[in-house]
Design a protein around this motif. Structure first.
Motif, PDB file in Angstrom:
ATOM      1  N   GLY A  27       0.823  -1.212   0.000  1.00 53.62           N
ATOM      2  CA  GLY A  27       0.000   0.000   0.000  1.00 53.62           C
ATOM      3  C   GLY A  27       0.850   1.252   0.000  1.00 53.62           C
ATOM      4  O   GLY A  27       0.598   2.202  -0.760  1.00 53.62           O
ATOM      5  N   VAL A  28       1.900   1.275   0.847  1.00 57.33           N
ATOM      6  CA  VAL A  28       2.792   2.428   0.903  1.00 57.33           C
ATOM      7  C   VAL A  28       3.635   2.502  -0.366  1.00 57.33           C
ATOM      8  O   VAL A  28       3.839   3.575  -0.946  1.00 57.33           O
ATOM      9  CB  VAL A  28       3.696   2.349   2.142  1.00 57.33           C
ATOM     10  CG1 VAL A  28       4.704   3.489   2.150  1.00 57.33           C
ATOM     11  CG2 VAL A  28       2.852   2.385   3.409  1.00 57.33           C
ATOM     12  N   PHE A  29       4.138   1.351  -0.820  1.00 54.51           N
ATOM     13  CA  PHE A  29       4.927   1.298  -2.053  1.00 54.51           C
ATOM     14  C   PHE A  29       4.151   1.905  -3.219  1.00 54.51           C
ATOM     15  O   PHE A  29       4.671   2.746  -3.957  1.00 54.51           O
ATOM     16  CB  PHE A  29       5.290  -0.157  -2.357  1.00 54.51           C
ATOM     17  CG  PHE A  29       5.835  -0.374  -3.749  1.00 54.51           C
ATOM     18  CD1 PHE A  29       7.189  -0.242  -4.004  1.00 54.51           C
ATOM     19  CD2 PHE A  29       4.985  -0.700  -4.802  1.00 54.51           C
ATOM     20  CE1 PHE A  29       7.700  -0.435  -5.280  1.00 54.51           C
ATOM     21  CE2 PHE A  29       5.484  -0.898  -6.082  1.00 54.51           C
ATOM     22  CZ  PHE A  29       6.846  -0.761  -6.323  1.00 54.51           C
ATOM     23  N   TRP A  30       2.905   1.501  -3.373  1.00 55.48           N
ATOM     24  CA  TRP A  30       2.108   1.959  -4.515  1.00 55.48           C
ATOM     25  C   TRP A  30       1.804   3.454  -4.414  1.00 55.48           C
ATOM     26  O   TRP A  30       1.821   4.165  -5.419  1.00 55.48           O
ATOM     27  CB  TRP A  30       0.813   1.153  -4.592  1.00 55.48           C
ATOM     28  CG  TRP A  30       0.028   1.432  -5.841  1.00 55.48           C
ATOM     29  CD1 TRP A  30      -1.154   2.085  -5.957  1.00 55.48           C
ATOM     30  CD2 TRP A  30       0.386   1.052  -7.171  1.00 55.48           C
ATOM     31  NE1 TRP A  30      -1.565   2.155  -7.260  1.00 55.48           N
ATOM     32  CE2 TRP A  30      -0.627   1.514  -8.041  1.00 55.48           C
ATOM     33  CE3 TRP A  30       1.466   0.360  -7.717  1.00 55.48           C
ATOM     34  CZ2 TRP A  30      -0.590   1.321  -9.409  1.00 55.48           C
ATOM     35  CZ3 TRP A  30       1.498   0.162  -9.091  1.00 55.48           C
ATOM     36  CH2 TRP A  30       0.483   0.635  -9.919  1.00 55.48           C
ATOM     37  N   GLY A  31       1.542   3.926  -3.197  1.00 53.75           N
ATOM     38  CA  GLY A  31       1.251   5.345  -3.012  1.00 53.75           C
ATOM     39  C   GLY A  31       2.422   6.224  -3.415  1.00 53.75           C
ATOM     40  O   GLY A  31       2.266   7.199  -4.155  1.00 53.75           O
ATOM     41  N   ILE A  32       3.643   5.876  -2.948  1.00 50.74           N
ATOM     42  CA  ILE A  32       4.826   6.660  -3.289  1.00 50.74           C
ATOM     43  C   ILE A  32       5.159   6.521  -4.772  1.00 50.74           C
ATOM     44  O   ILE A  32       5.510   7.497  -5.449  1.00 50.74           O
ATOM     45  CB  ILE A  32       6.031   6.225  -2.431  1.00 50.74           C
ATOM     46  CG1 ILE A  32       5.812   6.651  -0.968  1.00 50.74           C
ATOM     47  CG2 ILE A  32       7.325   6.811  -2.958  1.00 50.74           C
ATOM     48  CD1 ILE A  32       5.847   8.150  -0.760  1.00 50.74           C
ATOM     49  N   LEU A 346      11.462   1.719  -1.838  1.00 49.58           N
ATOM     50  CA  LEU A 346      11.330   0.910  -3.052  1.00 49.58           C
ATOM     51  C   LEU A 346      10.366   1.580  -4.037  1.00 49.58           C
ATOM     52  O   LEU A 346      10.597   1.584  -5.249  1.00 49.58           O
ATOM     53  CB  LEU A 346      10.841  -0.499  -2.707  1.00 49.58           C
ATOM     54  CG  LEU A 346      11.841  -1.370  -1.937  1.00 49.58           C
ATOM     55  CD1 LEU A 346      11.189  -2.693  -1.545  1.00 49.58           C
ATOM     56  CD2 LEU A 346      13.087  -1.625  -2.775  1.00 49.58           C
ATOM     57  N   GLY A 347       9.275   2.167  -3.498  1.00 52.35           N
ATOM     58  CA  GLY A 347       8.327   2.872  -4.362  1.00 52.35           C
ATOM     59  C   GLY A 347       8.958   4.093  -5.003  1.00 52.35           C
ATOM     60  O   GLY A 347       8.751   4.372  -6.192  1.00 52.35           O
ATOM     61  N   LEU A 348       9.758   4.827  -4.205  1.00 52.45           N
ATOM     62  CA  LEU A 348      10.450   6.011  -4.719  1.00 52.45           C
ATOM     63  C   LEU A 348      11.443   5.621  -5.808  1.00 52.45           C
ATOM     64  O   LEU A 348      11.505   6.241  -6.872  1.00 52.45           O
ATOM     65  CB  LEU A 348      11.169   6.720  -3.564  1.00 52.45           C
ATOM     66  CG  LEU A 348      11.970   7.980  -3.892  1.00 52.45           C
ATOM     67  CD1 LEU A 348      11.056   9.066  -4.428  1.00 52.45           C
ATOM     68  CD2 LEU A 348      12.717   8.472  -2.657  1.00 52.45           C
ATOM     69  N   VAL A 352      11.244   6.719  -9.796  1.00 51.67           N
ATOM     70  CA  VAL A 352      12.337   7.416 -10.484  1.00 51.67           C
ATOM     71  C   VAL A 352      12.843   6.585 -11.661  1.00 51.67           C
ATOM     72  O   VAL A 352      13.128   7.105 -12.744  1.00 51.67           O
ATOM     73  CB  VAL A 352      13.487   7.714  -9.499  1.00 51.67           C
ATOM     74  CG1 VAL A 352      14.702   8.250 -10.241  1.00 51.67           C
ATOM     75  CG2 VAL A 352      13.033   8.707  -8.435  1.00 51.67           C
ATOM     76  N   GLY A 353      12.924   5.251 -11.453  1.00 50.25           N
ATOM     77  CA  GLY A 353      13.358   4.366 -12.535  1.00 50.25           C
ATOM     78  C   GLY A 353      12.401   4.383 -13.709  1.00 50.25           C
ATOM     79  O   GLY A 353      12.825   4.402 -14.876  1.00 50.25           O
ATOM     80  N   ALA A 354      11.097   4.396 -13.414  1.00 51.01           N
ATOM     81  CA  ALA A 354      10.096   4.423 -14.482  1.00 51.01           C
ATOM     82  C   ALA A 354      10.180   5.725 -15.279  1.00 51.01           C
ATOM     83  O   ALA A 354      10.082   5.732 -16.511  1.00 51.01           O
ATOM     84  CB  ALA A 354       8.697   4.252 -13.885  1.00 51.01           C
ATOM     85  N   ILE A 355      10.398   6.838 -14.567  1.00 50.60           N
ATOM     86  CA  ILE A 355      10.510   8.135 -15.247  1.00 50.60           C
ATOM     87  C   ILE A 355      11.766   8.172 -16.118  1.00 50.60           C
ATOM     88  O   ILE A 355      11.737   8.670 -17.252  1.00 50.60           O
ATOM     89  CB  ILE A 355      10.535   9.274 -14.211  1.00 50.60           C
ATOM     90  CG1 ILE A 355       9.162   9.394 -13.538  1.00 50.60           C
ATOM     91  CG2 ILE A 355      10.917  10.601 -14.855  1.00 50.60           C
ATOM     92  CD1 ILE A 355       9.142  10.332 -12.365  1.00 50.60           C
ATOM     93  N   ALA A 383       9.328  13.509  -0.242  1.00 49.78           N
ATOM     94  CA  ALA A 383       8.719  12.176  -0.214  1.00 49.78           C
ATOM     95  C   ALA A 383       9.340  11.331   0.895  1.00 49.78           C
ATOM     96  O   ALA A 383       8.638  10.570   1.579  1.00 49.78           O
ATOM     97  CB  ALA A 383       8.896  11.492  -1.567  1.00 49.78           C
ATOM     98  N   THR A 384      10.656  11.455   1.094  1.00 47.56           N
ATOM     99  CA  THR A 384      11.329  10.703   2.156  1.00 47.56           C
ATOM    100  C   THR A 384      10.826  11.130   3.535  1.00 47.56           C
ATOM    101  O   THR A 384      10.581  10.281   4.418  1.00 47.56           O
ATOM    102  CB  THR A 384      12.857  10.927   2.075  1.00 47.56           C
ATOM    103  OG1 THR A 384      13.314  10.530   0.777  1.00 47.56           O
ATOM    104  CG2 THR A 384      13.575  10.111   3.126  1.00 47.56           C
TER     105      THR A 384
END
Length: 414
Positions: A27-32, A346-348, A352-355, A383-384
């Protein structure tokens, strides 16, 4: 101080309930991830839209004379408004809000520009040094017009990349002479249109010379077709546009409210509109991201409450043996912050990797409306901080509940 037993206990609980821990962290991963991805996409859209302004300063404006539609002071409608050098000096003196001011005149009539046996049809204009601040150019060689060129009415020219290509090919350009309407001009600079916006072709085929030179050489004394200008920092571009138009209207006896007599295009006005739009988009994106993160926090908090309930008897024994409330709170908070931070990091990283992947896939693509998606450093830091605060909030209520457990009642719990 590092407590090995505490961390062994935390990892032991996570291994015991792998699926529950994984679903909670997701849930947190997806939100970030979504927050970072949407912010990067929003910045890409913003970069694409603002790139349409080309090399123009974001608060540049252009003023030109039109035709009157209303009678005024005994003058009939239908007059053409023509500006002069006196208007330029009056603006410089009477409107201190102007940072940069250019007066320009286009070279009229049909003509070709030649160098040796090469020739081509290009546009030419007389301008002032401030033009390079209003629509900055990237020089491949030489320089732009300076004030000494204007004062001494030097026959010098600055040419665009297309002019260079047609007339000179791969020859060195600066120091050579080109002929415009039978008059020789020394080339002092060449420029490249890297970010052309909507007028890249015209700019690359453009020749600039000092305004005073054009006026004297080509029989256009005291003639100015229009003005380009930028306001000083803190000056509203829309207010300055109204001030300049009103000032020029009074000098040329234009009726109040006659909108056709003096025309204007204001990139500052357009920039202001787009800036407001993208601020709204970013606010919406942050709202969606924060709400998604809150959903993840609620999930973690609920899981921690379940963990506290499952370990009620264990916590009671700890307190009976002398464990302090702070040590109980620390255990629950540490586990909550750890799960939240790892999932959020991991979400952050994934965002960044996707961008970065999207940006690399778009390199070389001709896309006007979406360019260079990115997330800046400040956003990553923010975000951190959100992650750390989220983890603390998620574990706070369960930790306080655990610290308030009565040892005797806890030992009776099943």
């Amino acid at each position: 101080m590092f407590d090995l037993d505490k961390w062994q206990e935390i990892f032991g609980m996570m291994r015991k309930h792998k699926l529950r821990t994984l679903l909670t962290a997701f849930g947190v991963f997806w939100g970030i991830f979504m927050l970072v991805l949407l912010l990067g996409a929003g910045r890409g859209l913003e970069n694409g839209v603002f790139s349409m302004f080309g090399n123009l300063a974001k608060n540049a404006m252009w003023i030109w004379g039109g035709r009157t539609t209303s009678p005024h002071k005994g003058l009939k409608p239908g007059r053409y408004i023509s500006f002069t050098n006196d208007d330029y000096y009056a603006l410089k003196k009477e409107v201190p809000e102007i940072q940069y001011l250019n007066a320009g005149t286009n070279l009229q009539g049909s003509f070709s520009v030649s160098y040796k046996t090469n020739n081509g049809a290009f546009r030419a204009s007389g301008d002032l040094p401030d033009l390079n601040n209003i629509r900055p150019m990237t020089f491949t060689s030489g320089r732009f017009i300076n004030q000494k060129d204007v004062d001494e009415k030097r026959k010098v020219a600055v040419i665009g990349s297309r002019v260079t290509e047609v007339l000179f090919g791969k020859e060195k350009v600066v120091g050579k002479y080109i002929k415009i309407k039978g008059v020789y001009f020394l080339v002092i600079g060449t420029f490249l249109v890297e970010n052309p916006g909507g007028s890249g072709r015209d700019d690359s085929e453009k020749i600039f010379m000092p305004l005073s030179t054009l006026q004297q050489t080509f029989n256009a004394p005291n003639k100015v077709h229009g003005f380009g200008l930028c306001p000083k920092d803190g000056v509203d571009p829309e207010e300055l546009e109204l001030r300049v138009k009103s000032f020029l209207a009074s000098r040329h006896d234009v009726a109040p409210g006659d909108k056709s007599a003096i025309g204007a295009w204001n990139s500052g006005k357009e920039t202001k509109k787009f800036t407001g739009l993208f601020n709204g988009i970013n606010t919406f994106i942050w709202g969606v991201g924060i709400m998604t993160i809150i959903a993840g926090i609620v999930g973690i908090s609920n899981i921690m409450l379940i963990i506290v309930k499952e370990r009620t008897k264990e916590i009671g024994i700890r307190k009976a043996l002398g464990a302090t409330p702070i040590s109980i709170v620390s255990l629950i908070l540490t586990e909550s912050i750890f799960i939240t931070s790892i999932a959020g990091y991991l979400g952050l990283s994934a965002g960044v990797g996707a961008i970065s992947l999207i940006r690399s896939m778009m390199e070389g693509a001709e896309n006007t409306y979406f360019k260079n998606p990115q997330v800046d450093f400040n956003t990553a830091v923010l975000a951190t901080l959100i992650l750390i605060i989220s983890g603390a909030l998620a574990g706070l209520f369960p930790a306080v509940k655990a610290a308030n457990i009565n040892p005797i009642e806890a030992l009776r719990a099943e």
